[in-house]
Design an enzyme around this catalytic site. Structure first.
Site, PDB file in Angstrom:
ATOM      1  N   SER A  11       0.894  -1.142  -0.049  1.00 18.64           N
ATOM      2  CA  SER A  11       0.067  -0.001   0.034  1.00 18.64           C
ATOM      3  C   SER A  11       0.935   1.304   0.030  1.00 18.64           C
ATOM      4  O   SER A  11       2.030   1.058   0.624  1.00 18.64           O
ATOM      5  CB  SER A  11      -0.828  -0.214   1.295  1.00 18.64           C
ATOM      6  N   LYS A  68      -4.901  -6.359   3.091  1.00 17.02           N
ATOM      7  CA  LYS A  68      -4.885  -5.248   2.170  1.00 17.02           C
ATOM      8  C   LYS A  68      -6.246  -4.669   1.750  1.00 17.02           C
ATOM      9  O   LYS A  68      -6.559  -3.526   1.589  1.00 17.02           O
ATOM     10  CB  LYS A  68      -3.756  -5.587   1.113  1.00 17.02           C
TER      11      LYS A  68
HETATM   12  P1  NBP Z   1       0.232  -2.402 -14.292  1.00 19.24           P
HETATM   13  O1  NBP Z   1      -0.886  -2.686 -13.434  1.00 19.24           O
HETATM   14  O2  NBP Z   1      -0.417  -1.228 -15.383  1.00 19.24           O
HETATM   15  O3  NBP Z   1       0.960  -3.556 -15.089  1.00 19.24           O
HETATM   16  C1  NBP Z   1       1.805  -3.215 -16.139  1.00 19.24           C
HETATM   17  C2  NBP Z   1       3.112  -3.942 -16.006  1.00 19.24           C
HETATM   18  O4  NBP Z   1       2.978  -5.551 -16.048  1.00 19.24           O
HETATM   19  C3  NBP Z   1       3.647  -3.686 -17.443  1.00 19.24           C
HETATM   20  O5  NBP Z   1       4.955  -3.278 -17.402  1.00 19.24           O
HETATM   21  C4  NBP Z   1       3.538  -4.905 -18.219  1.00 19.24           C
HETATM   22  O6  NBP Z   1       4.641  -4.928 -19.259  1.00 19.24           O
HETATM   23  C5  NBP Z   1       3.715  -5.684 -17.284  1.00 19.24           C
HETATM   24  N1  NBP Z   1       3.390  -7.291 -17.454  1.00 19.24           N
HETATM   25  C6  NBP Z   1       4.231  -8.117 -17.382  1.00 19.24           C
HETATM   26 BR1  NBP Z   1       6.158  -8.110 -17.087  1.00 19.24          BR
HETATM   27  N2  NBP Z   1       3.672  -9.545 -17.857  1.00 19.24           N
HETATM   28  C7  NBP Z   1       2.574  -9.222 -18.239  1.00 19.24           C
HETATM   29  C8  NBP Z   1       1.377  -9.675 -18.875  1.00 19.24           C
HETATM   30  N3  NBP Z   1       1.432 -11.067 -19.100  1.00 19.24           N
HETATM   31  N4  NBP Z   1       0.164  -9.131 -18.713  1.00 19.24           N
HETATM   32  C9  NBP Z   1       0.072  -7.930 -18.521  1.00 19.24           C
HETATM   33  N5  NBP Z   1       1.186  -7.014 -18.243  1.00 19.24           N
HETATM   34  C10 NBP Z   1       2.413  -7.690 -17.778  1.00 19.24           C
HETATM   35  O7  NBP Z   1       1.379  -1.632 -13.554  1.00 19.24           O
HETATM   36  P2  NBP Z   1       1.417  -0.745 -12.343  1.00 19.24           P
HETATM   37  O8  NBP Z   1       0.323   0.392 -12.358  1.00 19.24           O
HETATM   38  O9  NBP Z   1       2.833  -0.645 -11.627  1.00 19.24           O
HETATM   39  O10 NBP Z   1       0.661  -1.712 -10.994  1.00 19.24           O
HETATM   40  C11 NBP Z   1       1.466  -3.032 -10.626  1.00 19.24           C
HETATM   41  C12 NBP Z   1       0.262  -3.643  -9.824  1.00 19.24           C
HETATM   42  O11 NBP Z   1       0.422  -2.780  -8.342  1.00 19.24           O
HETATM   43  C13 NBP Z   1      -1.102  -3.748  -9.916  1.00 19.24           C
HETATM   44  O12 NBP Z   1      -1.362  -4.994  -9.594  1.00 19.24           O
HETATM   45  C14 NBP Z   1      -1.729  -2.747  -9.139  1.00 19.24           C
HETATM   46  O13 NBP Z   1      -3.034  -3.111  -9.264  1.00 19.24           O
HETATM   47  C15 NBP Z   1      -0.922  -2.664  -8.235  1.00 19.24           C
HETATM   48  N6  NBP Z   1      -1.040  -1.095  -7.676  1.00 19.24           N
HETATM   49  C16 NBP Z   1      -0.906  -0.977  -6.373  1.00 19.24           C
HETATM   50  C17 NBP Z   1      -1.079   0.483  -5.893  1.00 19.24           C
HETATM   51  C18 NBP Z   1      -0.899   0.595  -4.447  1.00 19.24           C
HETATM   52  O14 NBP Z   1      -1.156   1.697  -4.024  1.00 19.24           O
HETATM   53  N7  NBP Z   1      -0.817  -0.216  -3.843  1.00 19.24           N
HETATM   54  C19 NBP Z   1      -1.214   1.227  -6.959  1.00 19.24           C
HETATM   55  C20 NBP Z   1      -1.144   1.101  -8.157  1.00 19.24           C
HETATM   56  C21 NBP Z   1      -1.121  -0.238  -8.616  1.00 19.24           C
HETATM   57  P3  NBP Z   1       4.462  -4.457 -20.693  1.00 19.24           P
HETATM   58  O15 NBP Z   1       5.193  -3.207 -20.507  1.00 19.24           O
HETATM   59  O16 NBP Z   1       5.000  -5.237 -21.477  1.00 19.24           O
HETATM   60  O17 NBP Z   1       2.998  -3.971 -21.033  1.00 19.24           O
END
Ligand code: NBP
Length: 481
Positions: free
Chosen positions: A128, A182
């Site tokens: 988080s 979470k």
């Molecule tokens: P995204 O959720 O947008 O994920 C995209 C990334 O995953 C891209 O870099 C993509 O690669 C990669 N990826 C890979 Br490696 N294999 C993949 C596949 N088979 N299918 C799809 N994507 C793939 O990234 P994020 O916004 O950084 O979030 C990451 C995680 O963190 C998510 O689960 C999200 O819910 C969570 N999150 C949490 C918070 C928080 O505050 N806790 C905030 C935001 C997000 P590519 O470049 O080739 O497309």
């Protein structure tokens, strides 16, 4: 093999987490992303960081010291499954796969079970704090086996936020426990935000305060028992003026609140668990109501009360204090309900969750970080088996202090036709818990009447049914509930 930890998925969250890891003494971080472009961007923009970049999952595995540890930060759902599938092919028994994304805890339970078959550890870790948290120190809620936490614990502790000298990470419980907690964290966040929004609305509509003045009120509240990140950022949002129009930004932003679904998950699961998380549910519903623009458009002529609620200049200070106390009391209820949901989840899924430790790891790095969490930790330290958080002496005292104000605010809002769903449902919940007798007896009577669902008596053991369509005598019945 040079790296002691790896990160897969280098969008904003993964990149920031990888940079956070690389900034800690002694870490070399293996990084991999599906499209190599993001990997190059990360490594070229941060030449100072100890990264080992790979373009294939095989090379990524080779670049890690054994037993390997890798954190997945990809889109929750199919993306996560795809990456786990790839990793289990190149990892070996004893290695650890951590899913740091926002997975639904039931997916984590399923994944842990499947990955365990291969001898590889699978840890679902709730992380988080958004982008900034990932970079500077998030609150981390790992599940998985106690054995994997022996390796993982020190690494996660080194990158977690620190609150009062303690890292904001603890082994929550087995399999999906971390993602479950979470999820509840996010649900509580929804309630907290809605409560603050209701306080703002009342201060503005009843108190006649301008957004900048309300910002000052919140800044002052932030010095006291309401001290929290959410109150702090609320003041900043209210103080912001729109560059284009010069108006407060809060008047320019469309009043339709979105969501990414974790609040909905919390409520869905609470419904399944039979836990009344009414504050969280009202917060989720308030966002949905706000987004039903068509319905709102055809409803603006629905009649409201004829008498507005206004306060005189003399009464303004007292009114503001009433709203503060209503907010505080409702917040206690929302957190109490959230911890009830954790209790119920722990019981259903057989997790041993230390609720005091959970409230402590929420003190830093995450959205609901607040002083208040120390009081929750104290309450569970004193009574680990506490039935309802709001019955802990500290909170009961706070509720005693707040209740007159709370009732005035809820009654006033209802009278004036100002929606305060989270304030009022929290008060109803409180009064429901307090009530010696609830009209649930009548509901049981109705159920027995139309469906022979039976009832218990206050004075005799056993289960009973009245022959409603017969002579209305009572018979002892088989318990069917
Ligand atoms: P995204 O959720 O947008 O994920 C995209 C990334 O995953 C891209 O870099 C993509 O690669 C990669 N990826 C890979 Br490696 N294999 C993949 C596949 N088979 N299918 C799809 N994507 C793939 O990234 P994020 O916004 O950084 O979030 C990451 C995680 O963190 C998510 O689960 C999200 O819910 C969570 N999150 C949490 C918070 C928080 O505050 N806790 C905030 C935001 C997000 P590519 O470049 O080739 O497309």
């Amino acid at each position: 093999a040079q790296a002691n930890i790896g990160v897969i998925g280098l969008a904003v969250m993964g990149s920031n987490l990888a940079r956070n890891l690389a900034s800690r003494e002694g870490n070399t971080v293996a990084v991999y992303n599906r499209s190599a472009e993001k990997t190059h961007t990360l490594t070229s923009e941060h030449p100072e960081a100890n990264f080992v970049a790979s373009e294939t999952i095989e090379d990524f595995a080779k670049s890690l010291q054994t037993p390997r540890t890798a954190i997945i930060m990809v889109k929750a759902g199919a993306g996560t499954d795809a990456v786990i599938d790839q990793l289990t092919k190149v990892f070996e028994p004893g290695d650890i796969i951590v899913d740091g994304g926002n997975a639904l805890f039931t997916d984590t339970i399923r994944r842990e079970k499947a990955v365990k078959e291969t001898g590889i550890h699978f840890v679902g870790a709730g992380i988080s704090g958004g982008e900034e948290g990932a970079l500077k120190g998030p609150s981390i809620m790992p599940g998985g086996s106690a054995e994997s936490y022996e390796t993982l614990g020190p690494i996660l502790s080194s990158i977690a936020a620190v609150a009062e000298g303690e890292p904001c990470v603890t082994h929550v419980g087995t399999d999906g426990a971390g993602h479950f907690v979470k999820m509840i964290h996010n649900g509580i966040e929804y309630a907290d935000m809605q409560l603050i929004a209701e306080a703002y609305d009342l201060l503005r509509k009843v108190g006649g305060l301008e957004p900048a003045e309300i910002a000052d009120v919140f800044t002052e509240w932030n010095q006291g028992e309401l001290e929290s990140y959410l109150i702090e950022i609320t003041a900043e949002v209210l103080r912001q003026t729109d560059a284009k129009t010069g108006k407060p930004i809060v008047d320019i932003i469309v009043d339709e609140a979105g969501s990414k679904g974790t609040g909905v998950w919390t409520v869905q699961n609470a419904l399944d668990l039979g836990v009344p998380v009414s504050g969280i549910a009202e917060a989720v519903f308030a966002r949905s109501l706000s987004s039903h623009r068509e319905q709102r458009d055809v409803s603006t002529n629905l009649p409201g009360p004829s008498n507005p609620w206004t306060v005189s200049e003399d009464d303004k200070k007292g009114f503001i204090e009433d709203v503060r106390l209503a907010l505080y009391a409702s917040k206690i209820v929302a957190y109490s309900q959230g911890f009830d949901a954790i209790n119920a989840g722990a019981e259903k899924y057989d997790w041993n969750i230390d609720k005091g430790a959970i409230s402590k790891i929420w003190r830093g790095g995450c959205i609901i970080r607040a002083q208040f969490l120390n009081r929750i930790a104290d309450a569970y330290d004193e009574q680990p088996a506490l039935e309802a958080l709001l019955t802990a002496p500290y909170f009961t005292e706070a509720l005693v202090r707040a209740q007159e104000s709370w009732r005035r605010v809820v009654a006033g809002a209802a009278g004036a036709g100002i929606p305060a769903p989270a304030f009022s449902s929290s008060l109803s919940y409180y009064d429901g818990l307090r009530a010696e007798r609830l009209p649930a007896s009548l509901v049981q009577g109705q159920r027995d009447f139309f469906g022979a669902h039976t009832y218990k008596r206050v004075d005799t053991e056993g289960t009973f049914h009245t022959l409603w369509s017969g002579d209305r005598s009572e018979i002892e019945a088989v318990d069917t509930h």
